[in-house]
Design a protein around this motif. Structure first.
Motif, mmCIF file in Angstrom:
data_model
loop_
_atom_site.group_PDB
_atom_site.id
_atom_site.type_symbol
_atom_site.label_atom_id
_atom_site.label_comp_id
_atom_site.label_asym_id
_atom_site.label_seq_id
_atom_site.Cartn_x
_atom_site.Cartn_y
_atom_site.Cartn_z
ATOM 1 N N GLN A 175 0.888 -1.125 -0.102
ATOM 2 C CA GLN A 175 0.150 0.202 -0.051
ATOM 3 C C GLN A 175 1.017 1.289 -0.101
ATOM 4 O OE1 GLN A 175 -1.924 0.814 3.745
ATOM 5 N NE2 GLN A 175 -3.996 1.566 2.681
ATOM 6 N N THR A 176 0.606 2.186 -0.826
ATOM 7 C CA THR A 176 1.201 3.563 -0.726
ATOM 8 C C THR A 176 0.245 4.501 -0.620
ATOM 9 O OG1 THR A 176 0.826 3.942 -3.064
ATOM 10 C CG2 THR A 176 2.956 2.848 -2.528
ATOM 11 N N VAL A 177 0.568 5.410 0.312
ATOM 12 C CA VAL A 177 -0.387 6.593 0.662
ATOM 13 C C VAL A 177 0.311 8.071 0.528
ATOM 14 C CG1 VAL A 177 -1.825 7.656 2.528
ATOM 15 C CG2 VAL A 177 -1.573 5.038 2.187
ATOM 16 N N THR A 178 -0.265 8.922 -0.184
ATOM 17 C CA THR A 178 0.420 10.340 -0.395
ATOM 18 C C THR A 178 0.179 11.155 0.833
ATOM 19 O OG1 THR A 178 -1.827 11.298 -1.263
ATOM 20 C CG2 THR A 178 -0.374 10.057 -2.709
ATOM 21 N N SER A 179 0.882 12.174 0.859
ATOM 22 C CA SER A 179 0.654 13.168 2.105
ATOM 23 C C SER A 179 0.957 14.511 1.493
ATOM 24 C CB SER A 179 1.625 12.877 3.216
ATOM 25 O OG SER A 179 2.985 13.098 3.174
ATOM 26 N N GLU A 180 0.224 15.460 2.297
ATOM 27 C CA GLU A 180 0.771 16.934 1.719
ATOM 28 C C GLU A 180 1.956 17.466 1.757
ATOM 29 O OE1 GLU A 180 -2.026 19.318 3.573
ATOM 30 O OE2 GLU A 180 -3.782 18.495 2.765
ATOM 31 N N ASN A 181 2.984 16.994 2.668
ATOM 32 C CA ASN A 181 4.138 17.122 3.059
ATOM 33 C C ASN A 181 5.290 16.621 2.239
ATOM 34 O OD1 ASN A 181 4.718 14.768 3.891
ATOM 35 N ND2 ASN A 181 4.868 15.164 6.085
ATOM 36 N N GLY A 182 4.846 15.739 1.260
ATOM 37 C CA GLY A 182 5.866 15.245 0.237
ATOM 38 C C GLY A 182 6.535 13.917 0.542
ATOM 39 N N THR A 183 5.757 13.352 1.786
ATOM 40 C CA THR A 183 6.587 11.948 1.987
ATOM 41 C C THR A 183 5.314 10.931 2.026
ATOM 42 O OG1 THR A 183 7.785 13.029 3.887
ATOM 43 C CG2 THR A 183 7.229 10.804 4.250
ATOM 44 N N ALA A 184 5.697 9.867 1.291
ATOM 45 C CA ALA A 184 4.619 8.856 1.282
ATOM 46 C C ALA A 184 4.760 7.775 2.313
ATOM 47 C CB ALA A 184 4.782 8.373 -0.309
ATOM 48 N N ILE A 185 3.859 7.238 2.613
ATOM 49 C CA ILE A 185 3.785 5.849 3.277
ATOM 50 C C ILE A 185 3.844 4.786 2.592
ATOM 51 C CG2 ILE A 185 2.582 4.926 5.421
ATOM 52 C CD1 ILE A 185 4.108 7.287 6.139
ATOM 53 N N LEU A 186 4.540 3.644 2.807
ATOM 54 C CA LEU A 186 4.717 2.569 2.055
ATOM 55 C C LEU A 186 4.363 1.295 3.249
ATOM 56 C CD1 LEU A 186 7.611 2.615 -0.244
ATOM 57 C CD2 LEU A 186 5.328 3.466 -0.584
ATOM 58 N N ARG A 187 3.621 0.448 3.007
ATOM 59 C CA ARG A 187 3.059 -0.438 3.794
ATOM 60 C C ARG A 187 3.423 -1.960 3.023
ATOM 61 N NH1 ARG A 187 -1.504 3.121 5.457
ATOM 62 N NH2 ARG A 187 -0.775 4.061 7.255
ATOM 63 N N ILE A 188 4.010 -2.778 3.570
ATOM 64 C CA ILE A 188 4.050 -4.155 2.783
ATOM 65 C C ILE A 188 3.680 -5.074 3.950
ATOM 66 C CG2 ILE A 188 5.605 -5.716 1.825
ATOM 67 C CD1 ILE A 188 7.449 -3.450 0.884
ATOM 68 N N VAL A 189 2.591 -5.981 3.394
ATOM 69 C CA VAL A 189 2.132 -6.990 4.493
ATOM 70 C C VAL A 189 2.100 -8.360 3.739
ATOM 71 C CG1 VAL A 189 -0.014 -7.289 5.700
ATOM 72 C CG2 VAL A 189 0.532 -5.326 5.315
ATOM 73 N N SER A 190 2.791 -9.234 4.515
ATOM 74 C CA SER A 190 2.865 -10.609 3.839
ATOM 75 C C SER A 190 1.826 -11.523 5.069
ATOM 76 C CB SER A 190 4.289 -11.334 3.925
ATOM 77 O OG SER A 190 4.780 -10.575 3.056
ATOM 78 N N ASP A 191 1.459 -12.918 4.714
ATOM 79 C CA ASP A 191 0.717 -13.514 5.442
ATOM 80 C C ASP A 191 1.735 -14.474 6.502
ATOM 81 O OD1 ASP A 191 1.681 -15.248 3.478
ATOM 82 O OD2 ASP A 191 -0.066 -16.417 3.392
#
Length: 118
Positions: free
Chosen positions: A102-118
């Motif tokens: 999952q990638t999530v944008t933000s107003e401050n120019g930093t994106a959050i990346l989440r990687i999830v495995s089972d």
């Protein structure tokens, strides 16, 4: 937004992490069919673009706009993307025999990346 693993891309090697990125970066992680590579190609205020390579498959995604997010699901036989205005949604749920990115944008120019495995 803050990330559980800060900016440590090494935390993603096992296929489970939450990191913040503010510039292009490439790193490897454990995919469903062996090693996979995630390349963030562009990141800025309310924008993130990326490419994921796993085996012979490649998937690209990107989101532009406040609170936009994309989810890529990798499986040993391929994958798929979906993007929406989910914003800073909760960490995606693991799926059997898959890796969810999952990638999530933000107003401050930093994106959050989440990687999830089972």
């Amino acid at each position: 937004m803050s990330a559980a693993d800060g900016r440590d891309v090494g935390a993603c090697a096992d296929g489970n992490c939450e990191i913040a990125v503010s510039k292009p970066v490439t790193f490897r992680f454990k995919g469903p069919a062996g090693p996979a590579t995630l390349s963030v190609t562009e990141v800025g205020p309310n924008k993130v673009e990326y490419t994921i390579k796993s085996g012979n498959s490649q998937s690209t995604g990107g989101a532009t706009g406040s609170g936009q997010s994309c989810i890529t699901v990798l499986r040993s036989n391929g994958g798929g993307n979906s993007c929406s205005g989910q914003g800073d949604a909760a960490r995606p749920s693991p799926q059997p025999d898959a890796v969810v990115i999952q990638t999530v944008t933000s107003e401050n120019g930093t994106a959050i990346l989440r990687i999830v495995s089972d």
